[in-house]
Design an enzyme around this catalytic site. Structure first.
Site, PDB file in Angstrom:
ATOM      1  N   GLU A  49       0.187  -6.531   3.333  1.00 54.10           N
ATOM      2  CA  GLU A  49      -1.052  -6.439   2.565  1.00 54.10           C
ATOM      3  C   GLU A  49      -1.770  -7.778   2.655  1.00 54.10           C
ATOM      4  O   GLU A  49      -1.164  -8.834   2.425  1.00 54.10           O
ATOM      5  CB  GLU A  49      -0.762  -6.134   1.100  1.00 54.10           C
ATOM      6  N   ASP A  60      -5.859  -8.990 -11.027  1.00 45.75           N
ATOM      7  CA  ASP A  60      -4.884  -9.993 -10.601  1.00 45.75           C
ATOM      8  C   ASP A  60      -4.606 -11.011 -11.696  1.00 45.75           C
ATOM      9  O   ASP A  60      -5.496 -11.427 -12.426  1.00 45.75           O
ATOM     10  CB  ASP A  60      -5.391 -10.714  -9.351  1.00 45.75           C
ATOM     11  N   TYR A 174      -0.128   3.809  -3.922  1.00 46.00           N
ATOM     12  CA  TYR A 174       0.334   2.553  -4.489  1.00 46.00           C
ATOM     13  C   TYR A 174       0.524   2.753  -5.984  1.00 46.00           C
ATOM     14  O   TYR A 174      -0.441   2.979  -6.700  1.00 46.00           O
ATOM     15  CB  TYR A 174      -0.694   1.458  -4.204  1.00 46.00           C
TER      16      TYR A 174
END
Length: 261
Positions: A49, A60, A174
């Site tokens: 990734e 994040d 994911y």
């Protein structure tokens, strides 16, 4: 068959789970990002990734936020990331996934981005903040270019949305192991088995679990249930600590080898 499908098919034949790593492109710089990707591929990482640095990375945690800030301060752009991937691709076996927010892709233009990504050798794209309902234009462009579009699922995703993500996406899904932002944790979420079970009831795509995975024990535990585990923040932290050192690549490969033990 796409490179991602080939990879997960091979993992099934070998009866082993996969290891996925995340690194931010341009951290510490694009030249060393390329060397890091080549090194990760060299030690057997199954999927790479590559994060596109973004000014507002709301999914994040602090470690990846700092990586984005370093890359942006050095002038890294989406064009630069794609150029770096194109240079690295010939020497890399593993699929390469771009991990981005929607805005940089929209600003480039979905048609141009998809064509450039395909030409660079990108195998899949994950647009973190682009909901299923708004994904048709990007999905059409990526599909036409032969690039997989990957969706994120979380513990709060409904069964219907899991099914739709499986129908509209390709490559793999994911699974976010816990709510909140990325970042290494001491312990995994207790809900991973239930989450993966729910996803498998909704789609036959491989299930890759990330967020909070940082140790060999975590990887082994996640892969009791999932097809692969993603290690991101902990690896980015190694890069942060050794970014200015000539031992950077050695430190990165040592850390990743340890995840297999």
């Amino acid at each position: 068959m796409s490179r991602i499908a080939e990879t997960f098919g091979r993992l099934r034949q070998e009866h082993r789970p996969g290891l996925v790593t995340y690194t931010t492109a341009g951290d510490p710089d694009l030249a060393r990002s390329r060397k890091i990707l080549e090194a990760l591929d060299g030690v057997g990482v199954d999927v790479l990734e590559v994060g596109v640095p973004f000014s507002d990375p709301m999914a994040d945690g602090p470690v990846i936020q700092r990586a984005s800030e370093r890359a942006l301060a050095a002038g890294v752009t989406l064009d630069g990331v794609l150029d770096m991937v194109a240079q690295a691709r010939p020497g890399i076996r593993a699929p390469i996934i771009l991990f981005s927010y929607a805005n940089p892709l929209y600003r480039m233009g979905f048609d141009r981005f998809a064509a450039r990504a395909a030409a660079a050798g990108v195998d899949g794209v994950l647009a973190l903040d682009l909901p299923l309902e708004e994904s048709a234009d990007l999905r059409r462009c990526l599909c036409a270019a032969g690039v997989d579009m990957i969706f994120l699922l979380s513990p709060t995703t409904s069964a219907d949305r899991m099914r739709r993500a499986g129908e509209l996406g390709s490559g793999f899904v994911y699974a976010i192991s816990r709510l909140g932002v990325t970042g290494a944790r001491d312990a995994l979420s207790f809900g991973i088995p239930e989450l993966v079970t729910r996803i498998r009831e909704a789609t036959t795509l491989p299930v890759v679990v990330g967020f909070g995975v940082s140790t060999a024990a975590h990887v082994a535990e996640v892969c009791r249930w999932a097809d692969a585990a993603v290690v991101g923040s902990a690896l980015v932290k190694v890069i942060e600590a050794h970014g200015a050192s000539p031992d950077l690549i050695a430190q990165v490969t040592q850390y990743v080898r340890g995840l297999r033990e």
